[in-house]
Design a protein around this motif. Structure first.
Motif, PDB file in Angstrom:
ATOM      1  N   ILE A  59      37.919  31.566  39.214  1.00 42.30           N
ATOM      2  CA  ILE A  59      39.275  32.117  40.138  1.00 42.30           C
ATOM      3  C   ILE A  59      38.580  33.460  40.530  1.00 42.30           C
ATOM      4  CG2 ILE A  59      40.978  33.657  39.223  1.00 42.30           C
ATOM      5  CD1 ILE A  59      41.455  32.702  36.784  1.00 42.30           C
ATOM      6  N   THR A  60      39.410  32.677  41.883  1.00 40.58           N
ATOM      7  CA  THR A  60      38.547  33.495  43.382  1.00 40.58           C
ATOM      8  C   THR A  60      39.640  34.297  43.699  1.00 40.58           C
ATOM      9  OG1 THR A  60      36.685  32.501  43.592  1.00 40.58           O
ATOM     10  CG2 THR A  60      38.012  33.770  45.310  1.00 40.58           C
ATOM     11  N   ALA A  61      39.712  35.694  43.894  1.00 38.53           N
ATOM     12  CA  ALA A  61      41.142  36.052  44.823  1.00 38.53           C
ATOM     13  C   ALA A  61      41.294  37.180  45.996  1.00 38.53           C
ATOM     14  CB  ALA A  61      41.835  37.539  43.145  1.00 38.53           C
ATOM     15  N   THR A  62      41.225  36.888  46.508  1.00 34.62           N
ATOM     16  CA  THR A  62      41.409  37.357  48.241  1.00 34.62           C
ATOM     17  C   THR A  62      42.345  38.560  48.253  1.00 34.62           C
ATOM     18  OG1 THR A  62      40.347  35.544  49.236  1.00 34.62           O
ATOM     19  CG2 THR A  62      40.675  36.889  50.507  1.00 34.62           C
ATOM     20  N   PHE A  63      41.885  39.578  48.813  1.00 25.86           N
ATOM     21  CA  PHE A  63      43.478  40.932  48.707  1.00 25.86           C
ATOM     22  C   PHE A  63      43.956  40.884  49.985  1.00 25.86           C
ATOM     23  CE2 PHE A  63      41.215  41.603  44.654  1.00 25.86           C
ATOM     24  CZ  PHE A  63      42.404  41.481  43.660  1.00 25.86           C
ATOM     25  N   PHE A  64      45.429  40.785  49.740  1.00 24.06           N
ATOM     26  CA  PHE A  64      45.821  41.765  50.932  1.00 24.06           C
ATOM     27  C   PHE A  64      46.475  42.743  51.107  1.00 24.06           C
ATOM     28  CE2 PHE A  64      48.511  37.982  49.505  1.00 24.06           C
ATOM     29  CZ  PHE A  64      49.456  38.453  49.614  1.00 24.06           C
ATOM     30  N   ALA A  65      46.365  43.862  49.830  1.00 22.24           N
ATOM     31  CA  ALA A  65      46.874  44.742  49.739  1.00 22.24           C
ATOM     32  C   ALA A  65      46.155  45.068  48.676  1.00 22.24           C
ATOM     33  CB  ALA A  65      48.138  44.752  48.894  1.00 22.24           C
ATOM     34  N   SER A  66      46.226  46.714  48.688  1.00 19.12           N
ATOM     35  CA  SER A  66      45.425  47.588  47.863  1.00 19.12           C
ATOM     36  C   SER A  66      45.695  46.769  46.107  1.00 19.12           C
ATOM     37  CB  SER A  66      45.268  48.985  47.855  1.00 19.12           C
ATOM     38  OG  SER A  66      46.674  49.484  47.802  1.00 19.12           O
ATOM     39  N   ALA A  67      44.885  47.484  45.592  1.00 18.79           N
ATOM     40  CA  ALA A  67      45.567  47.569  43.644  1.00 18.79           C
ATOM     41  C   ALA A  67      44.165  48.289  43.439  1.00 18.79           C
ATOM     42  CB  ALA A  67      45.762  45.954  43.422  1.00 18.79           C
ATOM     43  N   GLN A  68      44.786  48.805  42.425  1.00 16.96           N
ATOM     44  CA  GLN A  68      43.370  49.382  41.412  1.00 16.96           C
ATOM     45  C   GLN A  68      42.827  48.493  39.922  1.00 16.96           C
ATOM     46  OE1 GLN A  68      43.424  52.962  41.780  1.00 16.96           O
ATOM     47  NE2 GLN A  68      44.316  52.141  43.645  1.00 16.96           N
ATOM     48  N   GLU A  69      43.814  47.671  39.900  1.00 20.46           N
ATOM     49  CA  GLU A  69      43.248  46.580  38.825  1.00 20.46           C
ATOM     50  C   GLU A  69      44.206  45.135  39.498  1.00 20.46           C
ATOM     51  OE1 GLU A  69      44.850  47.104  35.144  1.00 20.46           O
ATOM     52  OE2 GLU A  69      46.992  46.355  35.334  1.00 20.46           O
ATOM     53  N   PHE A  70      42.762  44.269  38.649  1.00 18.84           N
ATOM     54  CA  PHE A  70      43.661  42.227  38.814  1.00 18.84           C
ATOM     55  C   PHE A  70      43.591  42.266  37.061  1.00 18.84           C
ATOM     56  CE2 PHE A  70      42.495  38.071  38.587  1.00 18.84           C
ATOM     57  CZ  PHE A  70      43.319  37.477  39.946  1.00 18.84           C
ATOM     58  N   LYS A  71      45.261  41.822  36.724  1.00 17.36           N
ATOM     59  CA  LYS A  71      45.054  41.350  35.764  1.00 17.36           C
ATOM     60  C   LYS A  71      45.498  40.024  35.518  1.00 17.36           C
ATOM     61  CE  LYS A  71      47.155  42.378  31.231  1.00 17.36           C
ATOM     62  NZ  LYS A  71      47.317  43.020  29.951  1.00 17.36           N
ATOM     63  N   VAL A  72      45.110  38.356  34.762  1.00 11.82           N
ATOM     64  CA  VAL A  72      45.111  37.431  34.807  1.00 11.82           C
ATOM     65  C   VAL A  72      45.065  37.328  32.671  1.00 11.82           C
ATOM     66  CG1 VAL A  72      42.970  36.544  34.669  1.00 11.82           C
ATOM     67  CG2 VAL A  72      44.775  34.473  35.261  1.00 11.82           C
ATOM     68  N   SER A  73      46.372  36.553  32.626  1.00 10.42           N
ATOM     69  CA  SER A  73      46.564  35.907  31.075  1.00 10.42           C
ATOM     70  C   SER A  73      47.134  34.718  30.623  1.00 10.42           C
ATOM     71  CB  SER A  73      47.644  37.216  30.680  1.00 10.42           C
ATOM     72  OG  SER A  73      48.417  37.534  31.220  1.00 10.42           O
ATOM     73  N   LYS A  74      46.679  34.543  29.614  1.00  8.34           N
ATOM     74  CA  LYS A  74      47.579  33.029  29.218  1.00  8.34           C
ATOM     75  C   LYS A  74      47.591  33.476  27.953  1.00  8.34           C
ATOM     76  CE  LYS A  74      44.820  29.883  27.804  1.00  8.34           C
ATOM     77  NZ  LYS A  74      44.535  28.931  26.804  1.00  8.34           N
ATOM     78  N   GLU A  75      48.549  33.612  27.373  1.00  8.84           N
ATOM     79  CA  GLU A  75      49.557  33.856  26.422  1.00  8.84           C
ATOM     80  C   GLU A  75      49.213  35.463  25.716  1.00  8.84           C
ATOM     81  OE1 GLU A  75      48.070  30.562  23.913  1.00  8.84           O
ATOM     82  OE2 GLU A  75      48.999  29.638  24.627  1.00  8.84           O
ATOM     83  N   ASN A  76      47.837  35.430  24.857  1.00  7.36           N
ATOM     84  CA  ASN A  76      47.914  37.029  23.865  1.00  7.36           C
ATOM     85  C   ASN A  76      46.793  37.413  24.163  1.00  7.36           C
ATOM     86  OD1 ASN A  76      46.950  34.885  22.416  1.00  7.36           O
ATOM     87  ND2 ASN A  76      47.081  36.303  20.794  1.00  7.36           N
ATOM     88  N   GLN A  77      45.863  36.109  25.089  1.00  9.32           N
ATOM     89  CA  GLN A  77      44.339  36.870  25.988  1.00  9.32           C
ATOM     90  C   GLN A  77      44.601  37.057  27.440  1.00  9.32           C
ATOM     91  OE1 GLN A  77      43.365  32.326  25.382  1.00  9.32           O
ATOM     92  NE2 GLN A  77      42.045  33.145  23.404  1.00  9.32           N
ATOM     93  N   PHE A  78      43.611  38.437  27.679  1.00 10.31           N
ATOM     94  CA  PHE A  78      43.493  38.580  29.184  1.00 10.31           C
ATOM     95  C   PHE A  78      42.128  38.536  29.825  1.00 10.31           C
ATOM     96  CE2 PHE A  78      44.095  42.049  27.057  1.00 10.31           C
ATOM     97  CZ  PHE A  78      43.263  43.180  27.633  1.00 10.31           C
ATOM     98  N   VAL A  79      41.942  38.870  30.861  1.00 13.18           N
ATOM     99  CA  VAL A  79      40.827  39.453  31.763  1.00 13.18           C
ATOM    100  C   VAL A  79      41.768  40.541  32.572  1.00 13.18           C
ATOM    101  CG1 VAL A  79      38.331  38.948  33.600  1.00 13.18           C
ATOM    102  CG2 VAL A  79      38.686  36.872  31.367  1.00 13.18           C
ATOM    103  N   ARG A  80      40.520  41.627  32.873  1.00 16.10           N
ATOM    104  CA  ARG A  80      40.670  42.334  33.677  1.00 16.10           C
ATOM    105  C   ARG A  80      39.783  43.190  34.140  1.00 16.10           C
ATOM    106  NH1 ARG A  80      43.077  48.503  31.744  1.00 16.10           N
ATOM    107  NH2 ARG A  80      43.896  49.323  33.533  1.00 16.10           N
ATOM    108  N   VAL A  81      40.047  43.269  35.128  1.00 15.65           N
ATOM    109  CA  VAL A  81      39.443  44.022  36.127  1.00 15.65           C
ATOM    110  C   VAL A  81      39.804  45.158  37.026  1.00 15.65           C
ATOM    111  CG1 VAL A  81      37.650  43.790  37.781  1.00 15.65           C
ATOM    112  CG2 VAL A  81      38.062  41.689  36.592  1.00 15.65           C
ATOM    113  N   ILE A  82      39.182  46.339  36.619  1.00 18.97           N
ATOM    114  CA  ILE A  82      39.258  47.647  37.112  1.00 18.97           C
ATOM    115  C   ILE A  82      38.744  48.293  38.083  1.00 18.97           C
ATOM    116  CG2 ILE A  82      40.248  50.348  36.276  1.00 18.97           C
ATOM    117  CD1 ILE A  82      39.967  49.560  33.627  1.00 18.97           C
TER     118      ILE A  82
END
Length: 141
Positions: A59-82
């Motif tokens: 997964i590649t995300a290109t930001f066009f706004a500021s954010a403090q984190e990125f989180k992708v989840s599927k059902e009860n699983q997730f990957v979170r980048v702070i």
């Protein structure tokens, strides 16, 4: 092929056993890509895995706004980048290699330790993204 082939046995008796080892018994197809722009927090993206086995995405995300984190989840699983993301930052989450890069720099310390690098199951998978403000590309085999 296993190195215990008895060629002498094959020559002498006309038959024998040849062992083949297949450490990766899958056939891989062409990579598939899903693109989306995440405009609302919690936005869902449908990702179809048309293969015959589960697969791990990149997964590649290109930001066009500021954010403090990125989180992708599927059902009860997730990957979170702070991280303090700013416009123009590029985040890559490589699920098969379990690797996080931001602007092509390895940033494993930004990974939330509760994260789980999940697989995309065969069929339709619904991924949720938070917050908003980026375009996302999902590549899978």
């Amino acid at each position: 092929m296993d190195d215990t082939v008895g060629f002498d046995e094959i020559i002498k008796f006309g038959s024998g056993t040849i062992k083949f080892i297949c450490p990766d018994p899958y056939v891989y197809g062409k990579e598939q890509t899903t693109n989306a722009t995440v405009t609302t927090s919690g936005q869902s993206v449908n990702v179809s895995n048309t293969g015959s086995a589960k697969t791990y995405p990149v997964i590649t995300a290109t930001f066009f706004a500021s954010a403090q984190e990125f989180k992708v989840s599927k059902e009860n699983q997730f990957v979170r980048v702070i991280w303090n993301f700013v416009a123009g930052d590029v985040l890559t989450i490589d699920f098969p290699k379990r690797k996080i890069t931001i602007n092509n720099n390895l940033r494993m310390t930004s990974l939330d330790l509760m994260s789980d690098f999940f697989a995309l199951e065969k069929g339709n998978n619904v991924l949720q993204f938070t917050p908003s403000g980026y375009s996302v590309e999902i590549i899978r085999s």
